[in-house]
Design a protein around this motif. Structure first.
Motif, PDB file in Angstrom:
ATOM      1  N   ALA A 345       0.831  -1.206   0.000  1.00 56.34           N
ATOM      2  CA  ALA A 345       0.000   0.000   0.000  1.00 56.34           C
ATOM      3  C   ALA A 345       0.862   1.251   0.000  1.00 56.34           C
ATOM      4  CB  ALA A 345      -0.928  -0.019   1.224  1.00 56.34           C
ATOM      5  N   GLN A 346       1.986   1.192   0.719  1.00 53.48           N
ATOM      6  CA  GLN A 346       2.881   2.343   0.773  1.00 53.48           C
ATOM      7  C   GLN A 346       3.531   2.596  -0.580  1.00 53.48           C
ATOM      8  OE1 GLN A 346       5.848   1.982   3.807  1.00 53.48           O
ATOM      9  NE2 GLN A 346       6.390   4.146   3.772  1.00 53.48           N
ATOM     10  N   VAL A 347       3.933   1.524  -1.265  1.00 50.71           N
ATOM     11  CA  VAL A 347       4.531   1.684  -2.591  1.00 50.71           C
ATOM     12  C   VAL A 347       3.517   2.298  -3.554  1.00 50.71           C
ATOM     13  CG1 VAL A 347       5.399   0.422  -4.601  1.00 50.71           C
ATOM     14  CG2 VAL A 347       6.234  -0.144  -2.318  1.00 50.71           C
ATOM     15  N   GLU A 348       2.299   1.812  -3.529  1.00 50.79           N
ATOM     16  CA  GLU A 348       1.272   2.356  -4.420  1.00 50.79           C
ATOM     17  C   GLU A 348       1.005   3.824  -4.106  1.00 50.79           C
ATOM     18  OE1 GLU A 348      -2.054  -0.156  -3.857  1.00 50.79           O
ATOM     19  OE2 GLU A 348      -1.146  -1.916  -4.834  1.00 50.79           O
ATOM     20  N   ALA A 349       0.918   4.158  -2.818  1.00 52.35           N
ATOM     21  CA  ALA A 349       0.653   5.556  -2.442  1.00 52.35           C
ATOM     22  C   ALA A 349       1.823   6.453  -2.814  1.00 52.35           C
ATOM     23  CB  ALA A 349       0.375   5.630  -0.938  1.00 52.35           C
ATOM     24  N   ASN A 350       3.060   5.995  -2.590  1.00 51.40           N
ATOM     25  CA  ASN A 350       4.220   6.825  -2.929  1.00 51.40           C
ATOM     26  C   ASN A 350       4.369   6.986  -4.428  1.00 51.40           C
ATOM     27  OD1 ASN A 350       5.140   7.414  -0.331  1.00 51.40           O
ATOM     28  ND2 ASN A 350       6.271   5.471  -0.170  1.00 51.40           N
ATOM     29  N   THR A 351       3.952   5.972  -5.195  1.00 50.98           N
ATOM     30  CA  THR A 351       3.984   6.103  -6.654  1.00 50.98           C
ATOM     31  C   THR A 351       3.036   7.202  -7.121  1.00 50.98           C
ATOM     32  OG1 THR A 351       4.533   3.747  -6.872  1.00 50.98           O
ATOM     33  CG2 THR A 351       3.675   4.875  -8.827  1.00 50.98           C
ATOM     34  N   VAL A 352       1.830   7.192  -6.563  1.00 46.48           N
ATOM     35  CA  VAL A 352       0.855   8.249  -6.903  1.00 46.48           C
ATOM     36  C   VAL A 352       1.350   9.608  -6.441  1.00 46.48           C
ATOM     37  CG1 VAL A 352      -1.497   9.056  -6.492  1.00 46.48           C
ATOM     38  CG2 VAL A 352      -1.064   6.615  -6.859  1.00 46.48           C
ATOM     39  N   ALA A 353       1.923   9.640  -5.216  1.00 43.58           N
ATOM     40  CA  ALA A 353       2.408  10.903  -4.673  1.00 43.58           C
ATOM     41  C   ALA A 353       3.538  11.471  -5.522  1.00 43.58           C
ATOM     42  CB  ALA A 353       2.866  10.712  -3.237  1.00 43.58           C
ATOM     43  N   LEU A 354       4.463  10.629  -5.960  1.00 47.64           N
ATOM     44  CA  LEU A 354       5.569  11.107  -6.786  1.00 47.64           C
ATOM     45  C   LEU A 354       5.067  11.673  -8.097  1.00 47.64           C
ATOM     46  CD1 LEU A 354       8.566  11.391  -7.448  1.00 47.64           C
ATOM     47  CD2 LEU A 354       8.555   9.005  -8.227  1.00 47.64           C
ATOM     48  N   SER A 355       4.112  10.993  -8.704  1.00 47.23           N
ATOM     49  CA  SER A 355       3.561  11.511  -9.959  1.00 47.23           C
ATOM     50  C   SER A 355       2.931  12.882  -9.758  1.00 47.23           C
ATOM     51  CB  SER A 355       2.529  10.522 -10.518  1.00 47.23           C
ATOM     52  OG  SER A 355       1.945  11.018 -11.691  1.00 47.23           O
TER      53      SER A 355
END
Length: 472
Positions: A345-355
């Protein structure tokens, strides 16, 4: 490093290779074969002993006044003696039972060694998988940072960002390069450990996932562990062996009965020139009744009773250790499962956040540092996910080892299993001979030439050659 592509290697192949070729496991098997020999050694107390003796003598007789007995004689004698124990106070029976209990304990020790080697193989396998993933992530992160650094330098040239932004990008790039060096070192160490345990350098490895056959809950795991953990079972068998040791020492206080038979052949006669031939056959029954031994036997009995008490406490200790290991492995397993869900979940959230941060940085709502921080958070979460996946695999197989079910048969691997009873069946009733069942294919280790201390290669020595000879 091989120039060709590395072959794919599954976890099952790595475990099988470790089971077949690991030297620690081979040493444990040899140790068990040595323990097996305690049974025929104890059974020798049932069997007769036969000894032969030859006596050759030269004698010269000189009498005053001279007589017919003067002269030289060379009497000689030959004898064969057989001693057959008939009763030894039950000492031999208890020695055999004690040796058999030690064989059972040795088999559990071997099973424990097998489990440890297989667990080490699993751990080294997933360590390589984790370190490969971490190195790949850090290399990809460095490529991204290099692109950002070039973009920051171009934008600095046109005045869109400040020198501070460029310096921050350079600092992150340098840090990423350093992290790659550390990741390479970790991967090299993991590969070396893998080769040490498995017996070959790792090929292309992939995440194998957790063990598939696990107890459904903690309580069933504890029940299985108490009945199948090799450490617990080995302690129980050693306590049984010690009980027979006590009985064996007590047998020294009982009478013993032996049958002795001697055949003697003598030639020549002392004191006479002429010799004669004598044959004597003797059969003797010997009953030995111990009366007092200075208290030594009683002291040894008390000593062995206390040793048995110690071993009973060792059983309790082994059970508590098994319970602790099971509970610990179960806790790590549950935590790793939850951690993987959280990390994903953290990887998915950080991916969205980085974008989102990148888009905001394009319109001036975010700085270059914000983008760098978002990328670092995404990298950290990806590394954490790779570590959690590794921890899940290790915890699952550690739980199998703790309950005593990490084995070739339990994992269903198509490998010919070592039969710990084969050698025992071969030697348990063996009367004579010293041939062993050591693998004939095993050759002696090669000893490489060693340079003498303080001498250069090829420099002669006054005491002999500067190199020792290689031995095979």
């Amino acid at each position: 490093m091989s120039s060709g592509p590395a072959r794919s290697e599954s976890l099952q192949e790595a475990i099988s290779s470790a089971y077949l070729f690991n030297p620690t496991l081979k040493a444990a098997r040899a140790q068990l074969r040595s323990t097996d020999e305690g049974v025929p050694l104890a059974k020798s107390g049932f069997r007769p002993t036969i000894n032969g003796e030859i006596l050759q003598t030269y004698q010269h007789f000189d009498t005053k006044p001279p007589s017919a007995s003067e002269g030289d004689t060379d009497p000689r004698s030959y004898s064969v003696t057989l001693n057959q124990p008939l009763f030894r106070g039950f000492r031999t029976i208890n020695a055999v039972k004690g040796a058999e209990a030690l064989v059972e304990a040795g088999r559990e020790d071997l099973r424990n060694s097998e489990q440890q080697v297989l667990l080490d193989a699993v751990t080294s396998y997933v360590d390589v998988v984790r370190d490969q993933a971490v190195l790949s992530l850090r290399q990809n992160n460095l490529r991204v940072l290099n692109e950002q650094l070039r973009a920051a330098e171009d934008r600095f040239q046109v005045g869109e960002v400040t020198r501070t932004d460029v310096a921050q990008a350079k600092a992150r790039t340098s840090g990423a390069s350093s992290a790659i060096s550390a990741a390479r070192a970790n991967l090299q160490s993991s590969r070396a450990t893998f080769a040490q345990i498995v017996g070959n350098a790792p090929g292309t490895l992939r995440d194998p996932g957790p063990a598939r056959i696990l107890p459904a809950a903690l309580e069933p795991a504890l029940q299985i562990g108490e009945g199948e953990n090799p450490g617990v079972l080995a302690a129980i068998f050693r306590e049984r062996a010690q009980d027979h040791v006590i009985k064996q020492v007590k047998g020294e206080l009982l009478p013993s009965v032996d049958l002795q038979a001697t055949y003697a052949l003598g030639t020549g006669e002392t004191g006479s020139v002429g010799g004669k031939r004598e044959e004597v056959t003797t059969v003797t029954g010997v009953v030995t009744v111990p009366i007092y031994q200075g208290g030594s036997v009683s002291a040894r009995i008390r000593q062995n009773i206390e040793t048995r008490s110690q071993l009973r406490h060792v059983i309790d200790e082994a059970r508590e250790l098994a319970r602790a290991n099971i509970i610990s492995a179960w806790g790590v397993l549950v935590a790793a499962r939850a951690q993987i869900i959280s990390d994903q979940a953290q990887v998915e959230a950080n991916t969205v956040a980085l974008s989102g941060v990148k888009e905001e940085e394009k319109v001036g709502q975010r700085t270059v540092l914000d983008v760098l921080n978002a990328e670092q958070e995404l990298l950290n979460s990806q590394v954490d996910l790779a570590t959690s996946r590794r921890n899940l695999v290790v915890a699952s197989y550690s739980l199998l080892a703790s309950i005593g079910r990490l084995s070739i048969s339990g994992l269903g691997l198509p490998v010919e299993q070592y039969d710990p009873t084969q050698h025992y069946r071969q030697v348990k009733n063996k009367w004579i001979g010293w041939s062993t069942s050591v693998e004939e294919s095993e050759s002696e280790p090669i000893v490489l030439p060693v340079r003498a201390p303080g001498r250069e290669a090829g420099q002669p020595s006054g005491d002999g050659p500067a190199y020792t000879q290689g031995l095979r």
